[in-house]
Scaffold this active site. Sequence first.
Site, mmCIF file in Angstrom:
data_model
loop_
_atom_site.group_PDB
_atom_site.id
_atom_site.type_symbol
_atom_site.label_atom_id
_atom_site.label_comp_id
_atom_site.label_asym_id
_atom_site.label_seq_id
_atom_site.Cartn_x
_atom_site.Cartn_y
_atom_site.Cartn_z
ATOM 1 C CG PHE A 26 59.941 44.703 33.109
ATOM 2 C CD1 PHE A 26 58.597 45.040 33.183
ATOM 3 C CD2 PHE A 26 60.336 43.469 33.574
ATOM 4 C CE1 PHE A 26 57.673 44.165 33.720
ATOM 5 C CE2 PHE A 26 59.422 42.587 34.100
ATOM 6 C CZ PHE A 26 58.085 42.932 34.178
ATOM 7 C CB ALA A 59 64.548 42.917 27.674
ATOM 8 C CD GLU A 61 59.147 46.400 24.322
ATOM 9 O OE1 GLU A 61 58.170 45.675 24.062
ATOM 10 O OE2 GLU A 61 59.786 46.317 25.399
ATOM 11 C CB THR A 89 57.049 30.092 31.588
ATOM 12 O OG1 THR A 89 57.457 31.462 31.461
ATOM 13 C CG2 THR A 89 55.748 29.999 32.379
ATOM 14 C CG HIS A 91 58.459 35.269 28.718
ATOM 15 N ND1 HIS A 91 58.029 35.543 27.429
ATOM 16 C CD2 HIS A 91 58.749 36.463 29.281
ATOM 17 C CE1 HIS A 91 58.061 36.850 27.225
ATOM 18 N NE2 HIS A 91 58.478 37.429 28.335
ATOM 19 C CG ASN A 116 73.420 41.432 25.179
ATOM 20 O OD1 ASN A 116 72.670 41.962 25.988
ATOM 21 N ND2 ASN A 116 73.167 40.257 24.647
#
Length: 159
Positions: A26, A59, A61, A89, A91, A116
């Site tokens: 993505f 992300a 997964e 939002t 999210h 990360n």
Amino acid sequence: MSNLISPRPRTVGGPKRHFPIVASQFNATYVQGLIDHATAELRMLIPGLTTTLLQVPGAFEIPIVVRELASQRRAEAIIAIGVILKGKTDHAENLSRSVTDALQRIAIAHGIPVINAVLSFDDETQARESCLENEINRGTEAARAAVEIANVMSKLRSK
């Protein structure tokens, strides 16, 4: 975010070191920029290195694949790469927190450093600056952090 990039670490160990990358598909343009910079930096730091790239849909997964790699105990460090763009939002914030928490739990549970580089940005301008440009590329930083923490762990484990 800091405008400083970490210095290039000194490499410890031989060319057989393994640093897999788990990356989201993505926001592909920005993620690919991070992958390209991370891979180039790893190859500069560890000549002859071959790295594995595992791509996942998004992300969310990333942690399950990182966990599988960590459980195999062959990696010196795992680099998780993704780009989350904030919308209207909560999210993106919830996703970022969930992925970050999962990656940290995996690292601690398996004793394998997880870098990360699943990054959240307010907009595409921020993403472009951090993922595609050379000056402060977060992919470069992720590779340097992976090698540096792998060096520390190698020293600790050889005592």
